[in-house]
Design a protein around this motif. Structure first.
Motif, PDB file in Angstrom:
ATOM      1  N   MET A 225       0.874  -1.186   0.000  1.00  0.00           N
ATOM      2  CA  MET A 225       0.000   0.000   0.000  1.00  0.00           C
ATOM      3  C   MET A 225       0.909   1.233   0.000  1.00  0.00           C
ATOM      4  N   PRO A 226       0.419   2.394  -0.479  1.00  0.00           N
ATOM      5  CA  PRO A 226       1.285   3.581  -0.509  1.00  0.00           C
ATOM      6  C   PRO A 226       1.949   3.884   0.837  1.00  0.00           C
ATOM      7  N   LYS A 227       1.188   3.739   1.930  1.00  0.00           N
ATOM      8  CA  LYS A 227       1.760   4.043   3.252  1.00  0.00           C
ATOM      9  C   LYS A 227       2.883   3.059   3.601  1.00  0.00           C
ATOM     10  N   GLU A 228       2.647   1.798   3.260  1.00  0.00           N
ATOM     11  CA  GLU A 228       3.662   0.765   3.530  1.00  0.00           C
ATOM     12  C   GLU A 228       4.929   1.047   2.718  1.00  0.00           C
ATOM     13  N   THR A 229       4.731   1.493   1.492  1.00  0.00           N
ATOM     14  CA  THR A 229       5.882   1.803   0.626  1.00  0.00           C
ATOM     15  C   THR A 229       6.720   2.902   1.270  1.00  0.00           C
ATOM     16  N   GLN A 230       6.052   3.962   1.726  1.00  0.00           N
ATOM     17  CA  GLN A 230       6.781   5.092   2.328  1.00  0.00           C
ATOM     18  C   GLN A 230       7.538   4.641   3.581  1.00  0.00           C
ATOM     19  N   ALA A 231       6.869   3.791   4.389  1.00  0.00           N
ATOM     20  CA  ALA A 231       7.502   3.314   5.627  1.00  0.00           C
ATOM     21  C   ALA A 231       8.737   2.461   5.304  1.00  0.00           C
ATOM     22  N   LEU A 232       8.600   1.606   4.287  1.00  0.00           N
ATOM     23  CA  LEU A 232       9.726   0.737   3.911  1.00  0.00           C
ATOM     24  C   LEU A 232      10.882   1.574   3.353  1.00  0.00           C
ATOM     25  N   LYS A 233      10.547   2.589   2.565  1.00  0.00           N
ATOM     26  CA  LYS A 233      11.585   3.469   2.011  1.00  0.00           C
ATOM     27  C   LYS A 233      12.369   4.122   3.146  1.00  0.00           C
ATOM     28  N   GLN A 234      11.613   4.661   4.125  1.00  0.00           N
ATOM     29  CA  GLN A 234      12.273   5.353   5.237  1.00  0.00           C
ATOM     30  C   GLN A 234      13.176   4.398   6.010  1.00  0.00           C
ATOM     31  N   ARG A 235      12.653   3.165   6.236  1.00  0.00           N
ATOM     32  CA  ARG A 235      13.427   2.159   6.988  1.00  0.00           C
ATOM     33  C   ARG A 235      14.738   1.841   6.243  1.00  0.00           C
ATOM     34  N   ILE A 236      14.636   1.694   4.922  1.00  0.00           N
ATOM     35  CA  ILE A 236      15.834   1.368   4.124  1.00  0.00           C
ATOM     36  C   ILE A 236      16.827   2.531   4.164  1.00  0.00           C
ATOM     37  N   ARG A 237      16.309   3.755   4.034  1.00  0.00           N
ATOM     38  CA  ARG A 237      17.201   4.935   4.070  1.00  0.00           C
ATOM     39  C   ARG A 237      17.930   4.987   5.416  1.00  0.00           C
ATOM     40  N   ASP A 238      17.185   4.712   6.517  1.00  0.00           N
ATOM     41  CA  ASP A 238      17.802   4.735   7.853  1.00  0.00           C
ATOM     42  C   ASP A 238      18.885   3.662   7.969  1.00  0.00           C
ATOM     43  N   GLN A 239      18.560   2.466   7.456  1.00  0.00           N
ATOM     44  CA  GLN A 239      19.527   1.366   7.552  1.00  0.00           C
ATOM     45  C   GLN A 239      20.805   1.685   6.774  1.00  0.00           C
ATOM     46  N   LEU A 240      20.618   2.250   5.593  1.00  0.00           N
ATOM     47  CA  LEU A 240      21.791   2.578   4.770  1.00  0.00           C
ATOM     48  C   LEU A 240      22.692   3.557   5.510  1.00  0.00           C
ATOM     49  N   LYS A 241      22.056   4.498   6.216  1.00  0.00           N
ATOM     50  CA  LYS A 241      22.813   5.494   6.965  1.00  0.00           C
ATOM     51  C   LYS A 241      23.530   4.834   8.156  1.00  0.00           C
ATOM     52  N   GLU A 242      22.760   4.001   8.880  1.00  0.00           N
ATOM     53  CA  GLU A 242      23.342   3.312  10.058  1.00  0.00           C
ATOM     54  C   GLU A 242      24.531   2.448   9.655  1.00  0.00           C
ATOM     55  N   GLU A 243      24.383   1.737   8.549  1.00  0.00           N
ATOM     56  CA  GLU A 243      25.438   0.802   8.117  1.00  0.00           C
ATOM     57  C   GLU A 243      26.545   1.507   7.331  1.00  0.00           C
ATOM     58  N   SER A 271      12.542  10.011  -4.198  1.00  0.00           N
ATOM     59  CA  SER A 271      11.974   8.681  -4.482  1.00  0.00           C
ATOM     60  C   SER A 271      12.872   7.531  -4.041  1.00  0.00           C
ATOM     61  N   ILE A 272      14.113   7.822  -3.754  1.00  0.00           N
ATOM     62  CA  ILE A 272      15.062   6.736  -3.452  1.00  0.00           C
ATOM     63  C   ILE A 272      14.771   6.113  -2.100  1.00  0.00           C
ATOM     64  N   PRO A 273      14.735   4.800  -1.984  1.00  0.00           N
ATOM     65  CA  PRO A 273      14.853   3.772  -3.028  1.00  0.00           C
ATOM     66  C   PRO A 273      13.588   3.728  -3.894  1.00  0.00           C
ATOM     67  N   PHE A 274      13.802   3.644  -5.211  1.00  0.00           N
ATOM     68  CA  PHE A 274      12.669   3.641  -6.134  1.00  0.00           C
ATOM     69  C   PHE A 274      11.803   2.391  -5.911  1.00  0.00           C
ATOM     70  N   ALA A 275      10.496   2.627  -5.756  1.00  0.00           N
ATOM     71  CA  ALA A 275       9.575   1.484  -5.623  1.00  0.00           C
ATOM     72  C   ALA A 275       9.044   1.185  -7.022  1.00  0.00           C
ATOM     73  N   VAL A 276       9.412   0.028  -7.562  1.00  0.00           N
ATOM     74  CA  VAL A 276       9.111  -0.221  -8.979  1.00  0.00           C
ATOM     75  C   VAL A 276       8.189  -1.425  -9.215  1.00  0.00           C
ATOM     76  N   VAL A 277       7.525  -1.373 -10.344  1.00  0.00           N
ATOM     77  CA  VAL A 277       6.695  -2.482 -10.803  1.00  0.00           C
ATOM     78  C   VAL A 277       7.101  -2.733 -12.255  1.00  0.00           C
ATOM     79  N   GLY A 278       7.256  -3.997 -12.592  1.00  0.00           N
ATOM     80  CA  GLY A 278       7.619  -4.322 -13.976  1.00  0.00           C
ATOM     81  C   GLY A 278       6.539  -5.187 -14.604  1.00  0.00           C
ATOM     82  N   SER A 279       6.452  -5.113 -15.914  1.00  0.00           N
ATOM     83  CA  SER A 279       5.515  -5.997 -16.615  1.00  0.00           C
ATOM     84  C   SER A 279       5.893  -6.057 -18.093  1.00  0.00           C
TER      85      SER A 279
END
Ligand code: GDP
Length: 416
Positions: A225-243, A271-279
């Motif tokens: 869901m859009p909210k989940e996407t934003q939360a996951l993006k933030q979590r990834i950005r934080d992890q990248l910074k921590e690591e 937008s980073i990390p880009f949330a993508v869909v392929g088809s």
């Protein structure tokens, strides 16, 4: 940039701003009088033609064509290796080509014992007369196996081998025709079902972040869901910074860029990390407009709809706005870092003798491989020069002895 160059007033012979002729352009041809020069300048509408310089570069680049090497990596969606993260689907959607025609997919059970391999595929894409040679480096098997310890090592080795090859070519005789196989960018796919980066993701990114431009993407974003996407993006950005993992840094936007460009640039960075869909499927949206997308019972996810995912932002960035910058960062920063560490290891005491060099070259791929060929050539040259010097020294000594001998003989005959 182009616009700025063609309209710069100082490129005119008679600057509109000052009304005075420019210094460097006052030179006359051999034998030409000042009056004749002035007349010809006036006839020429006071225009030299520097404004066309970018066209020369443009024509040359178009003739030569462009090349770009893209790596895709990322573990399976689930830790059991049941399904891919949609890497091949996204690449085909990005470049509107089928780069994976010949792909053989192993069974799920076979994937559990599969080790990582590196596969290189190339395709030439032409659009509006511009040719791009795209090389795709895929990493099938990454994270599929039950035991994933050090499974990223072949990737590190591959990236370094390309640097090493470039270093050799650059130090060789045919420097003009170097085939650049260095990896310019790595799209790293992150599972949408995890709670951010997994330990395997962190280990991989840590191993390669100083060797390649990393662009993280959240795969199969239609699962969120859009909210989940934003939360996951933030979590990834934080992890990248921590690591302390360095991903590709977008250059700052020039202050003289237009507002539209600045807005797009800011949007892209956010937008980073880009949330993508392929088809690979083109579906009809409500039976009218054909769109690339994924159809579900509740509706259609459109790949190129910015309200549905970041696919367009990723494509714009990768192809239209930052391809050249990715190549420049690879050359100026990442490759230079590799080259500098190679030179440092050559300068280390003991590194020049053959024994220690062969020992170094047997070291693991994570350490720096040395450019053996140029060094060997230099040593050969030094040996030859030493030999030449020694021979000259001998000749000199012989001549001195002969001179001394004739001098003594002369003195003896004078005495007689
Ligand atoms: P790869 O092994 O990482 O190259 O993954 P593939 O591109 O082969 O995709 C694996 C499966 O995921 C296929 O069944 C695709 O149709 C599906 N898939 C690919 N991209 C997406 C996506 O964005 N969303 C969803 N829901 N499925 C996708």
């Amino acid at each position: 940039m182009w616009k700025a160059l063609t309209t710069r007033p100082e490129l005119r012979l008679n600057s509109e701003a000052t009304g005075k002729p420019l210094k460097g352009l006052e030179q006359r041809k051999w034998g030409e009088t000042a009056g004749a020069a002035t007349a010809s300048r006036t006839m020429d509408k006071e225009y030299v033609g520097f404004a066309a310089l970018p066209n020369q570069l443009h024509r040359k680049s178009v003739k030569k064509g462009f090349d770009f090497t893209l790596m895709v990596a990322g573990g399976p969606v689930l830790s059991t290796g049941e399904s891919g993260l949609g890497k091949s689907t996204l690449i085909n959607s990005l470049f509107l080509t089928n780069l994976y025609e010949d792909r053989h997919l192993p069974e799920a059970s076979a994937r559990l014992t599969q080790t990582l391999t590196i596969e290189r595929r190339g395709v030439e894409i032409e659009e509006g007369g511009i040719k791009v040679k795209l090389t795709l480096v895929d990493t099938p098997g990454f994270g599929d196996s039950v035991d994933c310890s050090d499974c990223w090592l072949p990737v590190v080795r591959f990236i370094e081998e390309q640097f090493e090859q470039y270093l050799r070519d650059e130090s060789g005789l045919n420097r003009k025709n170097i085939q650049d196989s260095r990896v310019h960018c790595c799209l790293y796919f992150i599972s949408p079902f995890g709670r951010g980066l997994r330990p395997l993701d962190v280990a991989f990114l840590r191993a390669v972040h100083e060797k390649v431009n990393i662009i993280p993407v959240i795969a199969k974003a239609d699962a969120l869901m859009p909210k989940e996407t934003q939360a996951l993006k933030q979590r990834i950005r934080d992890q990248l910074k921590e690591e302390e993992i360095n991903i590709y840094q977008f250059p700052d936007c020039d202050s003289d860029e237009d507002e539209d460009f600045k807005r797009q640039d800011a949007e892209m960075k956010e937008s980073i990390p880009f949330a993508v869909v392929g088809s690979c499927e083109v579906v009809r949206d409500g039976g009218t407009r054909p769109v690339r997308g994924r159809r579900y019972s509740w509706g259609t996810v459109e790949v190129e709809n910015p309200h549905h995912c970041d696919f367009l932002n990723l494509r714009r960035m990768l192809v239209q706005t930052h391809l050249q910058d990715l190549k420049e960062v690879t050359h100026d920063i990442l490759y230079e870092g590799y080259r500098a560490s190679c030179l440092q290891s050559l300068a280390r005491p003991g590194a020049r003798d053959r024994a220690s060099r062969s020992k170094l070259s047997r070291q693991s791929a994570t350490e720096i491989p040395l450019p053996m060929l140029p060094l060997a050539e230099t040593e050969k040259l030094i040996r030859e020069k030493d030999e030449e010097l020694r021979r000259m020294q001998e000749m000199l000594e012989k001549m001195q002895a002969q001179m001394q001998q004739s001098q003594t003989q002369g003195e003896q005959s004078d005495a007689l």
